[in-house]
Structures are given as C-alpha cells and as structure tokens.
Design a protein around this motif. Structure first.
Motif, PDB file in Angstrom:
ATOM      1  N   THR A   7       1.576 -41.523  -6.792  1.00  0.00           N
ATOM      2  CA  THR A   7       2.135 -40.635  -5.767  1.00  0.00           C
ATOM      3  C   THR A   7       2.105 -41.400  -4.441  1.00  0.00           C
ATOM      4  O   THR A   7       1.706 -42.571  -4.398  1.00  0.00           O
ATOM      5  CB  THR A   7       1.290 -39.353  -5.625  1.00  0.00           C
ATOM      6  N   GLY A  20      -0.148 -29.730  -2.805  1.00  0.00           N
ATOM      7  CA  GLY A  20      -0.968 -30.546  -3.711  1.00  0.00           C
ATOM      8  C   GLY A  20      -0.145 -31.062  -4.873  1.00  0.00           C
ATOM      9  O   GLY A  20       0.870 -30.464  -5.246  1.00  0.00           O
ATOM     10  N   ASP A  76      -0.921 -32.325  -8.764  1.00  0.00           N
ATOM     11  CA  ASP A  76      -1.927 -32.465  -9.816  1.00  0.00           C
ATOM     12  C   ASP A  76      -1.329 -33.291 -10.948  1.00  0.00           C
ATOM     13  O   ASP A  76      -0.450 -32.831 -11.669  1.00  0.00           O
ATOM     14  CB  ASP A  76      -2.353 -31.077 -10.312  1.00  0.00           C
ATOM     15  N   THR A  77      -1.807 -34.522 -11.076  1.00  0.00           N
ATOM     16  CA  THR A  77      -1.248 -35.428 -12.083  1.00  0.00           C
ATOM     17  C   THR A  77      -2.133 -35.488 -13.336  1.00  0.00           C
ATOM     18  O   THR A  77      -1.881 -36.290 -14.230  1.00  0.00           O
ATOM     19  CB  THR A  77      -1.121 -36.850 -11.506  1.00  0.00           C
ATOM     20  N   SER A  78      -3.172 -34.621 -13.389  1.00  0.00           N
ATOM     21  CA  SER A  78      -4.168 -34.774 -14.461  1.00  0.00           C
ATOM     22  C   SER A  78      -3.566 -34.555 -15.843  1.00  0.00           C
ATOM     23  O   SER A  78      -3.888 -35.279 -16.788  1.00  0.00           O
ATOM     24  CB  SER A  78      -5.350 -33.834 -14.221  1.00  0.00           C
ATOM     25  N   ARG A  79      -2.680 -33.569 -15.973  1.00  0.00           N
ATOM     26  CA  ARG A  79      -2.098 -33.324 -17.311  1.00  0.00           C
ATOM     27  C   ARG A  79      -1.262 -34.529 -17.750  1.00  0.00           C
ATOM     28  O   ARG A  79      -1.304 -34.926 -18.907  1.00  0.00           O
ATOM     29  CB  ARG A  79      -1.212 -32.071 -17.277  1.00  0.00           C
ATOM     30  N   ASP A 107       2.344 -28.237  -6.116  1.00  0.00           N
ATOM     31  CA  ASP A 107       2.235 -26.958  -5.425  1.00  0.00           C
ATOM     32  C   ASP A 107       3.046 -27.048  -4.132  1.00  0.00           C
ATOM     33  O   ASP A 107       2.648 -27.721  -3.184  1.00  0.00           O
ATOM     34  CB  ASP A 107       0.746 -26.685  -5.118  1.00  0.00           C
ATOM     35  N   ILE A 149       3.581 -33.107 -14.547  1.00  0.00           N
ATOM     36  CA  ILE A 149       3.010 -33.209 -13.192  1.00  0.00           C
ATOM     37  C   ILE A 149       3.193 -31.857 -12.502  1.00  0.00           C
ATOM     38  O   ILE A 149       4.302 -31.311 -12.478  1.00  0.00           O
ATOM     39  CB  ILE A 149       3.689 -34.330 -12.393  1.00  0.00           C
ATOM     40  N   ASP A 150       2.108 -31.313 -11.974  1.00  0.00           N
ATOM     41  CA  ASP A 150       2.170 -30.005 -11.321  1.00  0.00           C
ATOM     42  C   ASP A 150       2.146 -30.181  -9.807  1.00  0.00           C
ATOM     43  O   ASP A 150       1.209 -30.755  -9.256  1.00  0.00           O
ATOM     44  CB  ASP A 150       0.977 -29.149 -11.764  1.00  0.00           C
TER      45      ASP A 150
END
Lengths: 755, 295
Positions: free
Chosen positions: A73, A56, A58-61, A136, A133-134
């Motif tokens: 992405t 995954g 996670d671009t929210s931050r 996983d 950007i996180d």
C-alpha cells in the motif's frame, strides 16, 4: 556546424523505415513482451469511489491467501514530503500529489486511483487476491464539473491546495490550483475601436489519447541494488528519474530498458505501474510484471482535460481583430497540473493581436489526473477561439481564410508570453490552403435531410527543444551504428538517422539506428513536445560532425598529411588529388586499428513554432444527427520535411484523433463519479470506416534554428480538427455547435430545437 | 475470474443433462463473442461452458418440406449471408448478420447466441420478430416452442429455465410479394452497438399492403414487436403517408431509457426515423429492388 544548402540527398526522400519490417511481421519487441525467469504477476486494487477518505486498509485476508506473495500500500513507499519535482511535460509538480497519483495515501480523488497492489504467481491469482483486500472508505460526494468546482461553496477536494496567482498563494484552500494571466496592450481600447464585439462560451469533454497498447512494466533488482525496469514509455530517462524520486533510490542505480511503443500521444511520459512493480519486486526478490486492461487505462491513466472556455473578440468591419479576452478553465483531474498554461500560450497564436488578456484556471475535479495529450491544451483553447472567429466571419459575411490571412501572425509579431515570433510559415500555410483543390471545389448539393457544410480552422503549436544525445560508431564496412536516446513513437529512428546520413553523405540504408538503455547513452529528454526530430536530430548531426572530424584526423595519419589539407564533401574525403569514399575511408581506418566513435549531447532551444490549416466537409443527417466526414484536407508548415511519409502520417493521425474529439469521444460519468463508458465499445474513437482518405499538404518554411530547417510536426495536426468539424457542422445545419463532442444526440437535438 | 469447466456434448440430450446438473452455473457457449467477454470482465459468473458447436441440431441450416427454414442456434452469422437462399428469403436477418461486430466476429457469433444473450439491442432479434420466427427449446421435460417476440423477458434474461437450451429457430416461408429490412443507428459507421434498431416486413398486393410486422431494438427492456404498427398498415397503400403512420406508432411504443448511448428524446426520434426507413427498404425488396438508405 555546417548548415545544409537545401540541395539534400537524403533529407526529404522516402526510404523504408528501419523498424518497419519487424513491426509488420510481428517481431518487434514491445513492453509487454518482456519476461524474466521466475517472474510473477502484479495487479492493483483501484478505488470504486471518486472521492473518499481512506480510514483503513486491511490486507490481512489477502496476505493470508496461499497464492499471494506480497501486498503493498502507500505505506510501503517513502513519504513524499512537501517538495516539488520536475514531471515530464507537466512542469513542476508536488511530490505528494505525484506519489498519491501512483498509490493513494489516506484519500481518494478519482475513481480508479490505486489503493494497493499484490503479486502472485499468475494474473488470475493476483486478480482474486485483490478482492481479499478490505478498505474502509468514508465516501464523499464528488465534484465532476469544472464550473461546479470553481464555485465558492464547492466541496474542497484537496485541503492542502491553495490557489496560486503569480507566485502568491491564497490563504484558504480551493479547487483552483493556479490562475495564469497573460496580458498585453489595452483590451478596452481595442473593443472601443471595434465595429463588432462578440462573446461566446464553449466546452469540450475529457478525452483519452486512446493508444492501442495498454501500460505495462517489468521490474527486478540485481544483487548489487540495481533496479532494472522494462516498460513502454515516451522517455526512459523520465521513467528513471521519476522512479528515483518516488523510491528515493539513486538514478545511477536504476536502469530503464527501452521498448517499442504502441502509441503514447503524451500519455506515456510518466510512471503508473513502474514504481508498484519495483516495490513489489523488492519485497519478494523476484521479477514482477504488471499490465493494465483497457478499463484500467481509461480510468487510471492521464486523459486530456475537459474545458469550459469563454472568448470575447472585437473586430472592425474590415475584419481586423482589435482585442480579445480568452478565459480558459481546465479540468486537471484529481490533482493539479492540467495543460491550461500551454492552452493560454497557444490560443491566439495564429493571429496578430495587439490587445489581449488570457486567463487560465487549473482546476481539480474528481476525475483521473489529466496528463499530456498531443499539443496539450491547444486543441481545446484554439477550438474556442477558432469557433468564435467562424461566428464572426459569418456575421461579417467574410471568407474565413481571408479573415485568417488578414490577421495572420508573422515574424516579429507579439506572442502571448510577450516575446516575438521568429520566422514562421503561417501565411504560407494559409495561402497553400486557399490554393488547394478542396478549397476551390464546390461543396456539393444538400439533399433533403442530408445537409452539407464546410468548416475551416487554424492550428498553432509551440514545439520544444531540450537535451538529446547521440553516438555514431563507424563500422569497418562503412556503415554507421547510430545510438540515440529518444524512444521512437513516430518513426524518429529513421528521421534522425536521415539527418546523420545527410551530413555524412552516405545512404540511409548504411545507418543502423538503435535506442539503447539509460546506462548506455547520455541523458535524452522525453519524446514529446514534437522535439525529437528537431533536438535528437541535431545531436545526431553533431555526432556525425564529431565522427567526420575524427575520420579526418585518422586519415591525416593514414595519408601522412596535415588534417587541414583534407576536404570532405558528399561522403568523400580528398587531399591533393587523392580521394577515398566513405566506405574506403572506413576500411582504411580499420586497417590502421582505429575505432571511430562520434558523440554529442545537444540542447537546442530554437524549435520553430508551427502552424496548420484544416478544411473539413461534412454531411449531417438531420433526422438522426449523424455526421459523416466527406472530405478532409490538412496543411501544415513542417519546416523541412525530413521524412515526408511520416510527416503525412502525423498529420493523418492528428486529424483522426481530433475528429474523434470533435464527434464522439467523451468521459461519461454517473452522478457519483463512476465512468460509465470505460471500454472501447462506448468510448467511441473513430474507426477507419469513419474517416475519408485524409489529404495532406506539407508546407516547407525552414526553421532557421536548425541546420536542416526542422520544425516539430507531431502535435499541431490535432489542434484544428475540433473547430474545423464544429464549424462545418454549424455550416451544414445552420445552428452553432459550441459544446463538444458533437455526438448524434446533441446534433439532432440542436436541429430539433432550432426547428 | 475463477477456473471454468468446459463440456462439449454431441447430443441435445447430453447437453440438457449437463445443464440440468449445473443449473444456473452453466451456460451454453456458441461463438462466445458475448459470453467469454462477460466472464472475463466479471460481468457474469459462470462455472461451466457447454459448447454448442458439437451438437448437429444446433449447427443445422436447412429448408424444410413446407418451405420453412430451420436455423440451428449456433450457426454463425457468416454462414447466413453466404447462403443465397437464406439471404433472399430472410433479408432482414442477414442485414443484421452483416453488421454484428467485424468480419472475424461474424465467423463465430450466432443468431441463436445473440437471442440467448437477450440484450435489448441484439441486432438479430427485431429481424427474427418481423419474420415470425419460433424458438425450439429442449429441456429436462422435453421440447417446447416459444414465439421469438416472447423469448426475452428482461435485459439479459429469457424464458429458458435451468436445464433448457435453445436448439434452433424455425422461420416460416415468407409469402410471395413480401420483403424485409433491418437497420440500426450507431454513432460510428461500424463496430458499434445499436442506439436503436428497427426491422420491418411487408407483404404487398400491387401497391397495397396485405400484411406487415415491425420490431424495435434498444428502446425497451426487451426487443419489441410493435404489432400495432404492422396492423395499422394492412389495407393501406405502401407510401410515405402510410409509413409515417406506422413510424408514429413505433415512436409511441418505444419506452427507452437515458444512458450514455442515447437520450430518451433521441431514441424516440430514431424509433420513428428507422421504422420509416426499414419500411421503405422492406417495400423496395418486396418489389424486387433493394434498400437505398444504409443507415
């Protein structure tokens, strides 16, 4: 078309190149110099892992951060589907693999692969945003060596990759993307007829082209849906076409602007940043500019494959080759498409061999996806063959140039692809090498721990043709504005303009060559394959002929005579005792209100193959393993050298890169697949202080497949240095160097182990 | 990379105050040829640059009454090799100053900065060791001195506490009949980092060695003072046999790592060869000549 008669006025001279003054005064506009009002900056997040599944992103931050304008992405790009497309210099490529190489979709196959891209008002803000950007990752153990990757029990890097052999696909997924086989004659019978059969294995490391200018791109969209891209590349039409494929946007609505280029050597024949900048720009409606730093260039672009190679050769006591087997396994990188097929086609090119079998394996490993690098595939493959030949010559106590002359390929001999050689200058180049002062000179004494050695090696390259376009516009003052479609990476504006000037009989200073954008000239193929002076030069000659024919038509009106009565020679138009020189003719036609524009699109396919011989003298410090190049001579057949200073420049540049490949350049990896030397400090290219003054000898055996006899010259000079250096070092220390680079630690270890 | 503050104090006291206020977030900036690159490449997180070049003591290069030399921490390399007295007196130091980076880099890069960067491969550090240099350190608690061989403590680390800075180095006047040499091994001819570096200093009485010091770089977490090699040479005739004895000791003293710049075996071998060559060069200089092997 009128062929030259050999008595040239412009061809073969040494004028000041058209782009020279702007470059040395810093005025020339490179890709990174492009700016737009309202422009913002893009940066990419790259994978720190060499092999992973992406569970995954996670671009929210990052999206919540105030300074961030957009994050993209792989999901922001069209699904590439299952098709294939033509990729510059790499043949047909899977669209999915091409797309993943630009931005990952669900998996990572090399460290540095792009995961996401952001746009922000400044570079620093964009860099900060990347860290928000996180991702996983499910990290998997990488496969870093081609031999390891070919093992049956090796982890499968791409589960949708099946080995193709002659159009047939294996059922099970494999890291071997393709197995090429080229075979002629009877190899076993050849070995049976041999007095000596020798087999050795060789290897070379993954190396980078090392162009000074990092990749860059500026993209923006007009209100009418036109995408405009400025970037430094080796072919703006190729950039346009790849963008059209990846963005599913019509080619007619993409315009790519040219730029001066700070080196490419094959590595800038494809897109990296351009699609990312385009998608970011579309998302925010502002121009987006992106550049790479040096580390990104090394880990995130397309180096040349590392290779493991085995060569077996049979020879008679007289030194005649009876048979050869060549086995080439190339590291394609994280996706298929190494240059192994060209390596197969080139590996025995300098030699006339009736019985051969060449096997080439295109193998994925968890390293950057390899790309074209100057004579792609040939330096590795010909190193293996030429190094074995040196061992054979030593065994037979035979002069290596005499051996090469005895076995030299010539017109009519068999090539690896089963076709026959056209007229070539192989023997002429060997003879020129024998005649050099260098070859005739003594090597000089070895003293104490400083051991001297001499090495010689051959080089062969195919050269390319293909489609090119040119437009020649006559100005009223008798000068000609030449528009041509080839990005100029090697002084080709001048070498093309010289062919036009030659045809028209005008001074080269009266031609102004310009490379316009993709909407302003017809399609022209990539600047690669040593094709530009040959094919775009051809187009310029045809455009000149069209221009001349139109001038004749115009002058027929001017003089009120039939066009057939007008003759044209050396820039002078004549009829019935009256003459106008080129300038007078231009003025006369302008007076008549005539605009004369000659144009041509040519697609010549008779690029002559080319050959080289290099001679290297080295001195090895046996206590430290350091190799100093004492003297180096490069010879090659240029067909006709249109612009000799740049032929010499290409030869010198090829030597410099090839010597680096031989001595110190290599991608060094940690066991977990991270490149340890991703900077120009520890990725060691030679500096000017590491090379002697390189001596060059241009041999001219004109190519009958071009009006002025051009053969491509840019690539073959990188082919011989690997073997020439390895052979010289081996000659110096009395121990064979079969694995490159021959870095000091390896050379010193070889000396120590032999003591 | 985050925004960085820049301070340009004009006295040691002010510099100490700024360093003390910001602790480990502040770094002294001399030529910046290491620091700026490290910060830009995210190899070091620094919030405050404290410019050394406006402080007179850090820019001083002078000969003291006792013949020793004070070398300010921010004096750039080019100033050393353009100074005839310094070059004649501490030739190993100028050997190093001439090979750090390019000519342009040498216009900015300083010996003090090289020392404070505390890289195991720092080219000026073995020469400072063989010349018995002493570090003059200022801090919130006043001044102190540390022998240069005791200054570095680990790769990138040294004895400077928060709030402390290196003001200068004191290099004692070498006795008559002495000479020094530094050389390094790099895969290329220039623009590179030492795989191994070796410095040597010898004092001769005729052909007999009366004092000797050798040092090695890039073969341990810090540059090494190989005291045993120098001690072994005292009383010996300065010949190849003696140099081989010292080189053997140097090889044994080296405890290098395997990395992309060199293997353990290669670095051990180079420790031997370069110590031998450095001693030859030091001897040549002690006798009024110059070294014959460059690298």
């Amino acid at each position: 078309m009128t062929a030259g008669n050999g008595a040239y006025r412009v061809v073969g001279t040494r004028p000041v190149r058209h782009d020279g003054v702007d470059k040395v005064t810093g005025r020339a506009r490179y890709g990174v110099d492009a700016n737009m009002p309202g422009m913002v900056w893009g940066k990419v997040l790259r994978s720190p892992h060499a092999r992973a599944r992406i569970r995954g992103i996670d671009t929210s931050r990052a999206e919540a951060a105030g300074q961030v304008l957009a994050v993209v992405t792989g999901d922001d790009f069209p699904d590439p589907g299952a098709g294939e497309a033509e990729a510059n210099e790499s043949g047909m490529q899977s669209l999915r693999y091409m797309a993943e190489r630009v931005i990952a979709r669900g998996r990572v196959t090399y460290e540095g692969q792009v995961i996401a891209a952001v746009a922000a008002a400044s570079v620093h803000e964009a860099e900060e945003a990347i860290s928000l950007i996180d991702v996983d990752y499910e990290v998997l153990p990488p496969v870093l060596d081609v031999r390891e990757s070919m093992q049956d029990d090796a982890p499968v890097i791409l589960d949708d990759l099946h080995t193709e052999t002659g159009g047939v696909f294996d059922d099970n997924p494999s890291n071997i993307a393709k197995h090429f086989i080229f075979e002629e004659g009877d190899v076993e019978a050849g070995y049976a007829a041999a007095d000596l059969v020798m087999e050795r294995s060789y290897s070379t490391a993954m190396v980078h082209q090392g162009y000074i200018e990092p990749h860059n791109a500026l993209a923006y969209w007009n209100q009418d849906g036109h995408l405009i891209v400025e970037s430094s590349s080796q072919g703006h039409f190729g950039i346009r076409d790849e963008l059209a494929t990846m963005l599913e946007h019509p080619k007619s609505k993409i315009r790519v602007l040219p730029a001066e280029i700070g080196g490419g050597f094959g590595g800038k024949t494809t897109v990296y940043l351009e699609p990312l900048a385009a998608v970011l720009s579309r998302k925010i409606g502002r121009p987006v500019k992106m550049t790479m730093n040096r580390t990104e260039v090394l880990i995130g672009t397309g180096p040349a494959p590392g290779a493991f190679m085995t060569v077996k050769m049979g020879v008679t006591n007289e030194g005649k080759i009876t048979a050869v087997n060549v086995d080439l396994a190339f590291e394609a990188g994280g996706y298929p498409g190494s240059a192994v097929s060209a390596g197969c086609l080139c590996c025995i090119g300098p030699f006339d061999i009736e019985n051969f079998r060449v096997d080439g394996y295109d193998v994925v490993v968890n390293k950057p996806k390899s790309h074209a690098y100057r004579a792609p595939g040939a330096p590795q493959a010909e190193f293996a063959v030429d190094a074995l030949i040196d061992e054979i010559c030593e065994e037979l106590d035979m002069d290596p140039l005499e051996f090469r002359r005895l076995n030299a390929s010539k017109e009519g001999d068999l090539r690896v692809d089963g076709t026959r050689f056209h007229p070539i200058g192989n023997i002429e180049t060997i003879d020129a090498a024998v005649a050099t002062d260098h070859w005739q000179s003594e090597l000089g004494e070895s003293t104490g721990t400083k051991r001297r050695g001499r090495g010689v090696a051959s080089g062969y390259w195919l050269n390319g043709g293909g489609k090119s376009s040119a437009v020649a516009r006559l100005n009223g003052d008798g000068t000609v504005t030449l528009l041509e479609g080839s990005m100029d990476i090697g002084g080709t504006r001048t070498s093309i303009a010289m062919q036009l000037a030659e045809f028209l009989g005008i001074p080269i200073e009266d031609v102004d060559p310009i490379v316009p954008d993709t909407d302003s000239i017809a399609f022209t193929g990539v600047t690669g394959g040593s094709r530009v002076t040959y094919a775009t030069g051809w187009a310029a000659i045809e455009a000149a002929e069209d221009l001349k024919d139109q001038m004749v038509e115009g002058l027929a009106d001017y003089w009120d005579v039939p066009a057939e009565s007008i003759s044209f020679d050396a820039g002078v138009f004549s009829q019935n005792g009256t003459s106008l020189n080129f300038t007078e003719a231009a003025a006369a036609l302008q007076e008549d209100g005539l605009e004369v524009v000659g144009k041509a699109t040519a697609s010549p396919n008779a690029a002559g193959n080319t050959f080289a011989i290099h001679i290297a003298d080295v001195e090895v410090d046996t206590e430290t393993g350091k190799v100093d190049v004492l003297r180096y001579t490069a010879l090659q057949d240029a067909g006709t050298a249109i612009y000799p200073p740049y032929v010499e420049g290409q030869m010198e540049g090829g030597v410099a890169q090839g010597v680096g490949w031989a001595l110190n350049e290599e991608y060094v990896y940690s066991p977990d697949g991270r490149m340890l030397n991703a900077s120009f400090l520890d990725y060691r290219m030679p500096t000017s202080l590491d090379l002697p003054m390189i001596e060059t000898v241009i041999v001219e055996v004109p190519n009958p497949g071009h009006p002025y006899g051009v053969r491509g010259v840019g690539e073959v000079p990188i082919v011989p240095p690997l073997a020439a250096m390895a052979n010289a070092i081996s000659n110096a220390i009395g121990v064979r160097i079969r694995d490159l680079p021959a870095s000091p630690r390896e050379v010193q270890a070889a000396v120590a182990n032999s003591a | 990379m985050r925004a960085i503050q820049y301070a340009a104090p004009s006295t040691v006291e002010d510099a100490v105050a700024i360093l003390a206020e910001h602790g480990s977030d502040a770094r002294m900036l001399a030529g910046g040829t290491d620091l700026i690159v490290q910060v830009r490449e995210d190899a070091r997180d620094t919030g405050v640059f404290v410019d050394a070049k406006k402080i007179p003591e850090l820019m001083e290069l002078s000969v003291n009454a006792d013949g020793s030399t004070t070398l300010g921490a921010a004096v750039p390399c080019h100033q050393l090799y353009n100074d005839a007295h310094f070059t004649a007196t501490y030739p190993a130091v100028t050997d190093a100053a001439r090979i750090i980076g390019s000519t342009g880099i040498q216009g900015r890069a300083s010996v003090g900065g090289n020392l404070c960067n505390s890289g195991p491969a720092g080219d000026t550090i073995p020469p400072l060791i063989v010349h018995s240099a002493v570090c003059n350190i200022a801090g919130p608690d006043g001044e102190r001195t540390v022998a240069v061989e005791d200054f570095c403590t680990a790769p990138g680390r040294n004895v400077l506490a928060d709030g402390e800075l290196l003001v200068s180095l004191t290099l004692p006047k070498p006795p008559a009949g002495s000479g020094s040499h530094y050389l390094r091994f790099i895969p290329r001819n220039e623009m590179d980092i030492a795989v191994v570096g070796a410095g040597a200093w010898l004092q001769l009485d005729g052909e007999t060695i009366t004092a000797a010091r050798t040092g090695l770089g890039a073969v341990a977490p810090t540059p090494l003072f190989v005291q045993a090699a120098g001690d072994a040479l005292v009383g010996m005739t300065a010949d190849e046999d003696a140099f081989a004895v010292a080189a053997d000791i140097a090889r044994d003293a080296a405890s290098p790592i395997d990395d992309m710049r060199g293997t353990i075996a290669h670095r051990k071998q180079l420790s031997y060869v370069l110590t031998q060559r450095a001693l030859r060069g030091a001897k040549a200089r002690a006798q009024g000549g110059s070294p014959t092997n460059g690298h």
